[in-house]
Design a protein around this motif. Sequence first.
Motif, PDB file in Angstrom:
ATOM      1  N   PRO A  65      75.036  60.822  64.927  1.00 50.87           N
ATOM      2  CA  PRO A  65      76.340  60.720  64.257  1.00 50.87           C
ATOM      3  C   PRO A  65      76.878  62.092  63.878  1.00 50.87           C
ATOM      4  O   PRO A  65      76.121  63.068  63.798  1.00 50.87           O
ATOM      5  N   PRO A  66      78.191  62.201  63.633  1.00 47.38           N
ATOM      6  CA  PRO A  66      78.739  63.439  63.074  1.00 47.38           C
ATOM      7  C   PRO A  66      78.106  63.703  61.703  1.00 47.38           C
ATOM      8  O   PRO A  66      77.542  62.771  61.113  1.00 47.38           O
ATOM      9  N   PRO A  67      78.131  64.922  61.188  1.00 44.29           N
ATOM     10  CA  PRO A  67      78.848  66.084  61.708  1.00 44.29           C
ATOM     11  C   PRO A  67      78.153  66.702  62.916  1.00 44.29           C
ATOM     12  O   PRO A  67      76.932  66.616  63.058  1.00 44.29           O
ATOM     13  N   VAL A  68      78.954  67.345  63.751  1.00 44.65           N
ATOM     14  CA  VAL A  68      78.442  67.930  64.977  1.00 44.65           C
ATOM     15  C   VAL A  68      77.919  69.334  64.696  1.00 44.65           C
ATOM     16  O   VAL A  68      78.591  70.124  64.026  1.00 44.65           O
ATOM     17  N   PRO A  69      76.724  69.679  65.170  1.00 45.73           N
ATOM     18  CA  PRO A  69      76.218  71.043  64.973  1.00 45.73           C
ATOM     19  C   PRO A  69      77.181  72.076  65.559  1.00 45.73           C
ATOM     20  O   PRO A  69      77.828  71.835  66.574  1.00 45.73           O
ATOM     21  N   GLU A  70      77.269  73.217  64.913  1.00 51.29           N
ATOM     22  CA  GLU A  70      78.188  74.275  65.342  1.00 51.29           C
ATOM     23  C   GLU A  70      77.932  74.712  66.776  1.00 51.29           C
ATOM     24  O   GLU A  70      78.848  75.079  67.499  1.00 51.29           O
ATOM     25  N   ASP A  71      76.673  74.715  67.182  1.00 53.49           N
ATOM     26  CA  ASP A  71      76.311  75.236  68.504  1.00 53.49           C
ATOM     27  C   ASP A  71      76.116  74.135  69.549  1.00 53.49           C
ATOM     28  O   ASP A  71      75.548  74.365  70.610  1.00 53.49           O
ATOM     29  N   TYR A  72      76.628  72.920  69.280  1.00 50.81           N
ATOM     30  CA  TYR A  72      76.355  71.805  70.188  1.00 50.81           C
ATOM     31  C   TYR A  72      77.096  71.952  71.514  1.00 50.81           C
ATOM     32  O   TYR A  72      78.296  72.243  71.556  1.00 50.81           O
ATOM     33  N   VAL A  73      76.376  71.755  72.605  1.00 47.64           N
ATOM     34  CA  VAL A  73      76.933  71.537  73.934  1.00 47.64           C
ATOM     35  C   VAL A  73      76.183  70.357  74.530  1.00 47.64           C
ATOM     36  O   VAL A  73      75.101  69.985  74.056  1.00 47.64           O
ATOM     37  N   ILE A  74      76.721  69.777  75.585  1.00 50.48           N
ATOM     38  CA  ILE A  74      76.089  68.571  76.154  1.00 50.48           C
ATOM     39  C   ILE A  74      74.967  69.000  77.112  1.00 50.48           C
ATOM     40  O   ILE A  74      75.006  68.733  78.322  1.00 50.48           O
ATOM     41  N   ALA A  75      73.977  69.675  76.560  1.00 51.33           N
ATOM     42  CA  ALA A  75      72.880  70.187  77.385  1.00 51.33           C
ATOM     43  C   ALA A  75      71.961  69.075  77.868  1.00 51.33           C
ATOM     44  O   ALA A  75      71.191  69.260  78.823  1.00 51.33           O
ATOM     45  N   GLU A  76      72.047  67.905  77.244  1.00 54.61           N
ATOM     46  CA  GLU A  76      71.140  66.805  77.588  1.00 54.61           C
ATOM     47  C   GLU A  76      71.528  66.104  78.892  1.00 54.61           C
ATOM     48  O   GLU A  76      70.782  65.251  79.388  1.00 54.61           O
ATOM     49  N   VAL A  77      72.679  66.417  79.450  1.00 57.66           N
ATOM     50  CA  VAL A  77      73.100  65.862  80.740  1.00 57.66           C
ATOM     51  C   VAL A  77      72.919  66.940  81.803  1.00 57.66           C
ATOM     52  O   VAL A  77      73.513  68.020  81.714  1.00 57.66           O
ATOM     53  N   GLY A  78      72.084  66.663  82.813  1.00 53.40           N
ATOM     54  CA  GLY A  78      71.769  67.648  83.833  1.00 53.40           C
ATOM     55  C   GLY A  78      72.630  67.522  85.078  1.00 53.40           C
ATOM     56  O   GLY A  78      73.277  66.499  85.313  1.00 53.40           O
ATOM     57  N   VAL A  79      72.613  68.558  85.895  1.00 54.23           N
ATOM     58  CA  VAL A  79      73.390  68.577  87.132  1.00 54.23           C
ATOM     59  C   VAL A  79      72.933  67.475  88.082  1.00 54.23           C
ATOM     60  O   VAL A  79      73.760  66.810  88.725  1.00 54.23           O
ATOM     61  N   ALA A  80      71.621  67.272  88.176  1.00 51.02           N
ATOM     62  CA  ALA A  80      71.101  66.263  89.105  1.00 51.02           C
ATOM     63  C   ALA A  80      71.643  64.875  88.770  1.00 51.02           C
ATOM     64  O   ALA A  80      71.975  64.095  89.673  1.00 51.02           O
ATOM     65  N   GLU A  81      71.755  64.570  87.488  1.00 51.57           N
ATOM     66  CA  GLU A  81      72.268  63.256  87.083  1.00 51.57           C
ATOM     67  C   GLU A  81      73.754  63.122  87.415  1.00 51.57           C
ATOM     68  O   GLU A  81      74.201  62.058  87.874  1.00 51.57           O
TER      69      GLU A  81
END
Length: 347
Positions: free
Chosen positions: A306-322
């Motif tokens: 849930p929010p709040p969103v971390p300041e440094d968040y990017v969607i790193a959990e989704v990979g190129v292969a997927e």
Amino acid sequence: MSSLNFFLPQYQSALGTVVHATPVVEAIKRTLPQARLIVASNGLPAQVWQGNPHLERLLDTPSPLNDPVGAIRAVRNAKLFGGEPYITLLTTGNERTKITLAALLAGRSQRIGFAVHGALLHQHLRFDPALSQIANNLRLIEAADITSAAAWPTEPRLYPSQQHSFAQQVLGNLHFPRIALATQTSATQRKSWPQQRWVELAHTLRDRHTAELIFIGAAAEAEAIDAIRTQIRFPTTSIAGKTTIQQLAAVLQGCDLGIMLDTGPLHVARGVGLPAVIIAPAWSPVHEWLPVDNPRYRILKNADFPPPVPEDYVIAEVGVAEVLAATEDLLASARPTAAAKDKTPES
């Protein structure tokens, strides 16, 4: 129901909220073909409504947010529905008090919808966070006592047919598949995907499918888009900041697929039925904005918090292969839109 006349003020600041209001007018016209609908709008929201065949009129007015007196005067001078009774529907994104007051002062009507001050409406709807934006908007129809045996439409719709020549200029020399990329979002949204992954994805799409890539976005995003494009070792196209909403919709209508973040151009793509892979952030509930359980879309969300969103968040959990796997799945099953459309004079 006291009237067959419906007035929709549309002054939303976010592109998605405008696009997600379009099913309301389609649902009303499907159920009541004799209904008359007028939208009052300006700027970006008005571009979304251009060419919509369900409207009797698209009324260009000042925005109540900037010029409430001018907005009220414009609606009064328009003499909506020739003085017949009408119902004002306030969709999500129009809850601002100035918009509500303008609707109240612009003419006598039955006012239904979302508002900060519910006492200014005859029927006040509170936003239900368990429902999507579209589903919340469709509640307006039930509140207006309109019933139907058929299901309401749940997809937004834009009508960019008048911009076919512009789309031809952009896409005419590009072979298939044509893939639209929406790589940027508002800096305040924290929905970004690592830049290097876009570059890797681009090269793999070219190597495997000889794909043509069309980058889309706002003018403020053009520099960030070009920073990705300069790292790609083959020519790509960017129309970021170079289109109206209708022109963007026409280009997307001529593409085969989109790969997009959860951002405004995604909703435009959805409005013309473009299949898409959606890279979704962990903090945003997918049901509110995204096309859940729609076979034209693949929503990739690999984390949930849930929010709040971390300041440094990017969607790193989704990979190129997927993303590639979802892309190839859609390319294999997608409608043969672009090639077919190029052969039809009415497109």
